[in-house]
Design an enzyme around this catalytic site. Structure first.
Site, PDB file in Angstrom:
ATOM      1  N   GLN A 161      -0.866  -3.877  -9.250  1.00  0.00           N
ATOM      2  CA  GLN A 161      -0.850  -5.008 -10.179  1.00  0.00           C
ATOM      3  C   GLN A 161      -1.106  -6.328  -9.437  1.00  0.00           C
ATOM      4  O   GLN A 161      -1.538  -7.309 -10.026  1.00  0.00           O
ATOM      5  CB  GLN A 161       0.513  -5.037 -10.902  1.00  0.00           C
ATOM      6  CG  GLN A 161       0.753  -6.222 -11.811  1.00  0.00           C
ATOM      7  CD  GLN A 161      -0.189  -6.264 -13.009  1.00  0.00           C
ATOM      8  OE1 GLN A 161      -0.750  -5.240 -13.391  1.00  0.00           O
ATOM      9  NE2 GLN A 161      -0.374  -7.441 -13.583  1.00  0.00           N
ATOM     10  N   HIS A 203       0.843  -1.204   0.000  1.00  0.00           N
ATOM     11  CA  HIS A 203       0.000   0.000   0.000  1.00  0.00           C
ATOM     12  C   HIS A 203       0.883   1.261   0.000  1.00  0.00           C
ATOM     13  O   HIS A 203       0.601   2.228  -0.722  1.00  0.00           O
ATOM     14  CB  HIS A 203      -0.876   0.043   1.253  1.00  0.00           C
ATOM     15  CG  HIS A 203      -1.886  -1.065   1.359  1.00  0.00           C
ATOM     16  ND1 HIS A 203      -1.806  -2.045   2.323  1.00  0.00           N
ATOM     17  CD2 HIS A 203      -2.998  -1.344   0.638  1.00  0.00           C
ATOM     18  CE1 HIS A 203      -2.844  -2.864   2.192  1.00  0.00           C
ATOM     19  NE2 HIS A 203      -3.578  -2.471   1.176  1.00  0.00           N
TER      20      HIS A 203
END
Ligand code: AMP
Length: 287
Positions: free
Chosen positions: A148, A37
């Site tokens: 991704q 994150h």
């Protein structure tokens, strides 16, 4: 760092950003933050002036019997981490704020949301589509950044933004991994030590699949089987799927003659983990 919990507060702050000419970049999350994150947050800082992070464990993307209730949460720790990263605004709405009554809207992605994770999580992506559209409408960022790590989600969000004409640039950031290759995930916290030890087999299987593609294996079934056999060496890991699909439509090609997405989902006990790698077949000159 401003922490806002209501939609009107978020909109008021957004107006301020707009009137002062700041470029807003949004990183949507479900919290229990990790370095994956934070890599998105750092990327956000490099492309905009006002970094917003949302933290919301979205009930509409969890199916019956999934881990909505036990999903890990630690808001105090998340806020500390975000403050240290120079985040401007954290949007932490309650379920009641986002869904004052059960939402009667879902956003489906025909042909894309029934592949891969959609096969075992048939309502997942329509809930993701809904919450991301809501966040885009509430915050109206100029840019939104996704990982991704969730390759299918990234593809669908790109389509959400383009098909619904959201004036938002979607950026996809690479997967951040532990030293042994395991993709970082909030759900890794569920793993028992013995499960954590074998979990990197998922990434090893993807790397073997990628190597096969890169060295000229053109049959997707062979690549799939290689990944399946690799996962089978770890009896504690139960495969959900191992797939070799085209990047644009998530369908298996007849032959691998353009870049493919290798994707695996597997269970370790009650914990479901996903990971993926992109693989390019060798060019005509064999490089
Ligand atoms: P989540 O909180 O799991 O919903 O993830 C929020 C965002 O972080 C999504 O765009 C994810 O794709 C991204 N993300 C999750 N794990 C990673 C990782 N290991 N590396 C990069 N991005 C990630």
């Amino acid at each position: 760092m401003l922490v806002v919990t209501t939609i009107p507060e978020a909109r008021a702050r957004r107006d301020e950003d707009r009137s002062e000419g700041r470029r807003v970049v949004l990183v949507p999350t479900m919290g229990f933050l990790h370095q994956g994150h934070l890599s998105l947050v750092r990327r956000a800082r490099s492309v905009g002036d006002s970094v917003w992070v949302s933290i919301f464990v979205n009930p509409t993307q969890f199916g019956p019997g999934e881990d909505l209730e036990r999903y890990p949460r630690d808001l105090a720790r998340d806020l500390q981490m975000l403050e240290a990263e120079g985040v401007a605004v954290v949007f932490v709405p309650s379920v009641e704020e986002m869904y004052p009554e059960p939402a009667r809207v879902r956003i489906s992605f025909p042909g894309l949301d029934d592949a891969l994770c959609g096969r075992t999580r048939p309502t997942h992506f329509s809930g993701v589509g809904l919450v991301v559209a809501k966040l885009f409408n509430i915050i109206e960022p100029e840019v939104a950044i996704f990982g991704q790590k969730d390759a299918q989600q990234a593809l669908l969000i790109r389509r959400l933004a383009s098909d619904l004409d959201f004036p938002i640039a979607i950026e996809i950031a690479p997967t951040v991994r532990e030293a042994d290759g395991l993709a970082m995930s909030s759900r890794n916290s569920y793993l028992q030590p013995s499960q954590r030890e074998v979990a990197p087999v998922i990434h090893r299987a993807l790397l073997l699949g990628r190597e096969a593609v890169e060295t000229g294996e053109a049959d997707p079934q062979v690549v799939r089987q290689l990944m399946i056999d690799t996962i089978a060496t770890a009896p504690a890991v139960t495969l959900d799927y191992a797939e070799c699909v085209r990047i644009g439509d998530l369908l298996e090609p007849e032959r691998i003659d353009s870049p493919v997405l290798l994707a695996i989902a597997a269970h370790l006990g009650a914990t479901r983990l996903i990971d993926n790698e992109l693989a390019c077949p060798p060019g005509p000159t064999g490089e």
